[in-house]
Every structure is written in structure tokens, then in C-alpha cells.
Write an enzyme that holds these catalytic residues in place. Structure first.
Site, PDB file in Angstrom:
ATOM      1  N   ASP A  14       0.870  -1.193   0.000  1.00 49.08           N
ATOM      2  CA  ASP A  14       0.000   0.000   0.000  1.00 49.08           C
ATOM      3  C   ASP A  14       0.903   1.238   0.000  1.00 49.08           C
ATOM      4  O   ASP A  14       2.117   1.150   0.217  1.00 49.08           O
ATOM      5  CB  ASP A  14      -0.914   0.017   1.229  1.00 49.08           C
ATOM      6  CG  ASP A  14      -1.894   1.184   1.223  1.00 49.08           C
ATOM      7  OD1 ASP A  14      -2.368   1.573   0.135  1.00 49.08           O
ATOM      8  OD2 ASP A  14      -2.182   1.747   2.294  1.00 49.08           O
ATOM      9  N   SER A  15       0.292   2.388  -0.233  1.00 53.03           N
ATOM     10  CA  SER A  15       1.048   3.641  -0.156  1.00 53.03           C
ATOM     11  C   SER A  15       1.478   3.939   1.273  1.00 53.03           C
ATOM     12  O   SER A  15       2.426   4.685   1.507  1.00 53.03           O
ATOM     13  CB  SER A  15       0.169   4.788  -0.654  1.00 53.03           C
ATOM     14  OG  SER A  15      -1.019   4.818   0.113  1.00 53.03           O
ATOM     15  N   TYR A  46      -1.105   8.567  -2.180  1.00 51.99           N
ATOM     16  CA  TYR A  46      -1.287   8.324  -3.612  1.00 51.99           C
ATOM     17  C   TYR A  46      -2.535   9.039  -4.144  1.00 51.99           C
ATOM     18  O   TYR A  46      -2.620   9.352  -5.321  1.00 51.99           O
ATOM     19  CB  TYR A  46      -1.457   6.824  -3.867  1.00 51.99           C
ATOM     20  CG  TYR A  46      -0.165   6.041  -4.018  1.00 51.99           C
ATOM     21  CD1 TYR A  46       1.079   6.598  -3.703  1.00 51.99           C
ATOM     22  CD2 TYR A  46      -0.202   4.731  -4.484  1.00 51.99           C
ATOM     23  CE1 TYR A  46       2.241   5.855  -3.845  1.00 51.99           C
ATOM     24  CE2 TYR A  46       0.955   3.983  -4.634  1.00 51.99           C
ATOM     25  CZ  TYR A  46       2.184   4.547  -4.317  1.00 51.99           C
ATOM     26  OH  TYR A  46       3.325   3.807  -4.472  1.00 51.99           O
ATOM     27  N   GLY A  47      -3.504   9.229  -3.249  1.00 50.85           N
ATOM     28  CA  GLY A  47      -4.811   9.727  -3.678  1.00 50.85           C
ATOM     29  C   GLY A  47      -4.802  11.099  -4.311  1.00 50.85           C
ATOM     30  O   GLY A  47      -5.803  11.522  -4.896  1.00 50.85           O
ATOM     31  N   CYS A  78      -4.391  -1.585  -2.150  1.00 50.45           N
ATOM     32  CA  CYS A  78      -4.584  -0.151  -2.344  1.00 50.45           C
ATOM     33  C   CYS A  78      -5.510   0.025  -3.537  1.00 50.45           C
ATOM     34  O   CYS A  78      -5.169  -0.384  -4.650  1.00 50.45           O
ATOM     35  CB  CYS A  78      -3.226   0.491  -2.616  1.00 50.45           C
ATOM     36  SG  CYS A  78      -3.300   2.248  -3.001  1.00 50.45           S
ATOM     37  N   ASN A  79      -6.682   0.613  -3.296  1.00 49.88           N
ATOM     38  CA  ASN A  79      -7.627   0.820  -4.402  1.00 49.88           C
ATOM     39  C   ASN A  79      -7.052   1.770  -5.442  1.00 49.88           C
ATOM     40  O   ASN A  79      -7.174   1.539  -6.639  1.00 49.88           O
ATOM     41  CB  ASN A  79      -8.931   1.423  -3.869  1.00 49.88           C
ATOM     42  CG  ASN A  79      -9.719   0.443  -3.036  1.00 49.88           C
ATOM     43  OD1 ASN A  79     -10.560  -0.272  -3.534  1.00 49.88           O
ATOM     44  ND2 ASN A  79      -9.427   0.404  -1.748  1.00 49.88           N
ATOM     45  N   THR A  80      -6.404   2.838  -4.953  1.00 45.94           N
ATOM     46  CA  THR A  80      -5.896   3.857  -5.873  1.00 45.94           C
ATOM     47  C   THR A  80      -4.879   3.249  -6.832  1.00 45.94           C
ATOM     48  O   THR A  80      -4.962   3.431  -8.054  1.00 45.94           O
ATOM     49  CB  THR A  80      -5.249   5.006  -5.065  1.00 45.94           C
ATOM     50  OG1 THR A  80      -6.181   5.430  -4.060  1.00 45.94           O
ATOM     51  CG2 THR A  80      -4.896   6.173  -5.939  1.00 45.94           C
ATOM     52  N   GLU A 154      -5.706  11.079   7.670  1.00 45.86           N
ATOM     53  CA  GLU A 154      -6.304  11.057   9.006  1.00 45.86           C
ATOM     54  C   GLU A 154      -6.194   9.656   9.625  1.00 45.86           C
ATOM     55  O   GLU A 154      -5.880   9.515  10.817  1.00 45.86           O
ATOM     56  CB  GLU A 154      -7.776  11.497   8.885  1.00 45.86           C
ATOM     57  CG  GLU A 154      -8.602  11.415  10.146  1.00 45.86           C
ATOM     58  CD  GLU A 154      -8.126  12.361  11.236  1.00 45.86           C
ATOM     59  OE1 GLU A 154      -7.280  13.229  10.978  1.00 45.86           O
ATOM     60  OE2 GLU A 154      -8.599  12.209  12.375  1.00 45.86           O
ATOM     61  N   CYS A 192     -11.235   2.716   0.045  1.00 43.37           N
ATOM     62  CA  CYS A 192      -9.799   2.915   0.229  1.00 43.37           C
ATOM     63  C   CYS A 192      -9.430   2.048   1.426  1.00 43.37           C
ATOM     64  O   CYS A 192     -10.175   2.018   2.417  1.00 43.37           O
ATOM     65  CB  CYS A 192      -9.513   4.393   0.514  1.00 43.37           C
ATOM     66  SG  CYS A 192      -7.874   4.733   1.220  1.00 43.37           S
ATOM     67  N   THR A 193      -8.305   1.352   1.329  1.00 42.45           N
ATOM     68  CA  THR A 193      -7.974   0.396   2.393  1.00 42.45           C
ATOM     69  C   THR A 193      -7.634   1.076   3.721  1.00 42.45           C
ATOM     70  O   THR A 193      -7.600   0.419   4.751  1.00 42.45           O
ATOM     71  CB  THR A 193      -6.811  -0.509   1.950  1.00 42.45           C
ATOM     72  OG1 THR A 193      -5.716   0.316   1.515  1.00 42.45           O
ATOM     73  CG2 THR A 193      -7.241  -1.426   0.817  1.00 42.45           C
ATOM     74  N   HIS A 194      -7.388   2.370   3.696  1.00 40.55           N
ATOM     75  CA  HIS A 194      -7.169   3.085   4.962  1.00 40.55           C
ATOM     76  C   HIS A 194      -8.463   3.212   5.778  1.00 40.55           C
ATOM     77  O   HIS A 194      -8.411   3.305   6.998  1.00 40.55           O
ATOM     78  CB  HIS A 194      -6.660   4.509   4.695  1.00 40.55           C
ATOM     79  CG  HIS A 194      -5.193   4.584   4.434  1.00 40.55           C
ATOM     80  ND1 HIS A 194      -4.627   4.190   3.249  1.00 40.55           N
ATOM     81  CD2 HIS A 194      -4.173   5.034   5.216  1.00 40.55           C
ATOM     82  CE1 HIS A 194      -3.314   4.402   3.303  1.00 40.55           C
ATOM     83  NE2 HIS A 194      -3.020   4.908   4.478  1.00 40.55           N
TER      84      HIS A 194
HETATM   85  N1  DGL Z   1      -4.900   3.028   0.788  1.00 40.74           N
HETATM   86  C1  DGL Z   1      -5.026   3.596  -0.497  1.00 40.74           C
HETATM   87  C2  DGL Z   1      -6.291   3.161  -1.229  1.00 40.74           C
HETATM   88  O1  DGL Z   1      -6.812   2.095  -0.945  1.00 40.74           O
HETATM   89  C3  DGL Z   1      -4.687   5.019  -0.795  1.00 40.74           C
HETATM   90  C4  DGL Z   1      -4.355   6.023   0.224  1.00 40.74           C
HETATM   91  C5  DGL Z   1      -3.553   7.154  -0.380  1.00 40.74           C
HETATM   92  O2  DGL Z   1      -2.337   6.960  -0.524  1.00 40.74           O
HETATM   93  O3  DGL Z   1      -4.135   8.174  -0.763  1.00 40.74           O
HETATM   94  O4  DGL Z   1      -6.754   3.831  -2.106  1.00 40.74           O
END
Ligand code: DGL
Length: 270
Positions: A14-15, A46-47, A78-80, A154, A192-194
Site C-alpha cells: 500500500d502507499s 497516492y490519492g 490499495c484501491n488507488t 487522518e 480505500c484500504t485506509h
Molecule cells: N490506501 C489507499 C487506497 O486504498 C490510498 C491512500 C492514499 O495513498 O491516498 O486507495
């Protein structure tokens, strides 16, 4: 690079710290699997980055970790990154690559009202990828997609020990409620996985009693299908980062809470 032994790890990428929500699901389903957690913390978030940058970056960073650890499979947690680089990565690596897709399909199946909210990074929300998923798998349901600027950051702050910014969480969810048909939403996709790392805080600030949905468990099921039994308990799992963080930081402590010991930083491609 193909045919790496069953003792080699599953690389979870992930990022930042968001992929820990996915790593936890994999570990719960398959405690025998050794995991290496790779975070491109030097380029987080990454977003807000451009597609071309991310495509190249994801290939370079994961390529360097694959050379180093010879994993048996790669999870793009990571979705992005998945929306932008999954196909390219699959072409570049001779390994199975499991991607992450916002849970549009399961949400369409689960929702009773037929109106679904989606929180995603600005990059994912604007990528056209969600529109395509809605077209192909949305089953005619109505989706309200809310770019959640600042929410991944956050999640990292809260994981590292900061108090949550409840106004931010409330505001993003109220924006969904205020959108046309927002009052009918019954399901909220965490795209988003966060975000699952903040689910308790999101629930505490939700304007309605929504049901939250993420795809961590589905990814773990897919890993389970692809990874043969390791046959022996996993050795200590390690975390690889692209930028140095000290052992006595909230970041390192968050990784440790999820069972990852910091390794030497990954050599960052020039
Ligand atoms: N965790 C990432 C996702 O699933 C992206 C978070 C980021 O780097 O903006 O999209």
C-alpha cells in the site's frame, strides 16, 4: 520470478498503513502465511498524485521488493494503485497479483434501499473506474461517490496515536447525506484500504445508521485460494518502507501492533 517456494512471503503493498486492514484479514484467514508489508511511505498519499507518476512508481517500488524478497504472490492492498496500475503490474511480474476493487458489487447485492454511498480517495473517485464498476456490477442501484480528501492521512494520524478529527469524518458523511437521494442511503462502501482502520470513528460520527462495507475479507479469500499451505508457522513478519522512520515513532508502533517488524528501508529506485 515464477515458482517461488511456499516458504516465501506474500507481499502486501500500500502507499502507507492502509493495507494493514487487508493484512489483518489475510492473517486471520491464513495464519500460516509469512507476510511482508511494503509501504511506499515516501510517496504517500497516492490519492492526490497523477496517474502516470503512480503507474511507474508502483512498478518500480514493487519490482524492487520482489527482487529482494521473492514473494509467492503480491497483494495490491490499495484501491488507488489498483485502479491505475493493476494491469501493468500483472504484465510486468510473473507472479499472481491480487488487486483491490471498491465493493460496488457486494454493496449492490446487500443494499435494500438501492442507494449506496462510496468514500474513495480523490484519485479513485475521479478515475472513471468506479463509474465502470457501477455500470458493469451496480445492478441499477444509485451510487453517491464522495471524494474523501484527507481521510487516508487522518487514518495514518489516528493509527500513530493522534486524536481523531471527528469534524472531518462527520463532514464527509454528511456530504453524502446531503446529496440527491442521500436520505435513502443504507450502505457505505469504504473504497480505500485506509478507511476500515477508522470504521469505529466513522460509525460514531455517522449521521445515519449505515452499514459499512469493505473488501478486505474478499481479498483474503482470494489469497487463500492462490497460496498453498506454508506447512509451518510463519516467522516474524517484516515491514519494508521507502522512507526511513525511527523505531520509536507512532508509525513503527502501528506496524508493530499489526505484527510487523521494521526491516532496513527498501532501496528506493532513482
Ligand atoms: N490506501 C489507499 C487506497 O486504498 C490510498 C491512500 C492514499 O495513498 O491516498 O486507495
Amino acid at each position: 520470478m515464477s515458482g517461488n517456494p511456499v516458504s516465501s512471503p506474500v507481499l502486501v503493498f500500500d502507499s502507507g498503513l492502509g493495507g494493514l486492514s487487508v493484512a489483518a484479514e489475510i492473517r486471520q484467514r491464513r495464519p500460516d502465511l509469512p507476510l511482508t508489508y511494503l509501504a511506499d511511505n515516501a510517496a504517500f498519499p497516492y490519492g492526490l498524485k497523477a496517474d502516470e507518476f503512480l503507474k511507474q512508481r508502483v512498478i518500480e517500488v514493487i519490482g524492487a521488493a520482489v527482487e529482494r524478497d521473492r514473494p509467492r504472490l503480491v497483494v495490491l492492498a490499495c484501491n488507488t494503485a489498483s485502479t491505475i496500475a493493476l494491469d501493468t503490474l500483472r504484465e510486468a511480474l510473473e507472479l499472481p497479483v491480487v488487486g483491490t476493487v471498491p465493493g460496488i458489487k457486494p454493496a449492490a447485492e446487500r443494499s435494500r434501499s438501492g442507494v449506496i454511498g462510496v468514500l474513495a480517495t480523490p484519485r479513485t473517485a475521479q478515475s472513471g473506474y468506479i463509474d465502470a464498476l457501477v455500470r458493469d456490477h451496480g445492478d441499477g442501484r444509485h451510487f453517491i461517490v464522495q471524494p474523501a480528501e484527507g481521510l487516508a492521512r487522518e487514518a495514518e494520524a489516528v493509527l500513530a496515536g493522534a486524536a481523531p478529527d471527528l469534524d472531518l469524518l462527520r463532514g464527509l458523511q454528511e456530504a453524502i447525506l446531503a446529496a440527491p437521494r442521500g436520505e435513502e442511503v443504507d450502505t457505505l462502501v469504504l473504497g480505500c484500504t485506509h478507511y476500515p482502520l477508522l470504521q469505529a470513528e466513522l460509525e460514531a460520527t455517522a449521521p445515519r445508521n449505515w452499514s459499512y462495507l469493505d473488501t478486505g475479507a474478499a481479498i483474503a479469500r482470494r489469497v487463500d485460494e492462490l497460496a498453498p499451505q506454508a506447512g509451518q508457522p510463519a516467522a516474524a513478519d517484516t515491514a519494508l518502507l521507502t522512507a526511513l522512520v525511527g523505531p520509536d515513532t507512532g508509525y513503527a508502533r502501528a506496524l508493530a501492533r499489526f505484527g510487523f517488524e521494521l526491516d532496513a528501508p527498501l532501496h528506493r529506485p532513482a
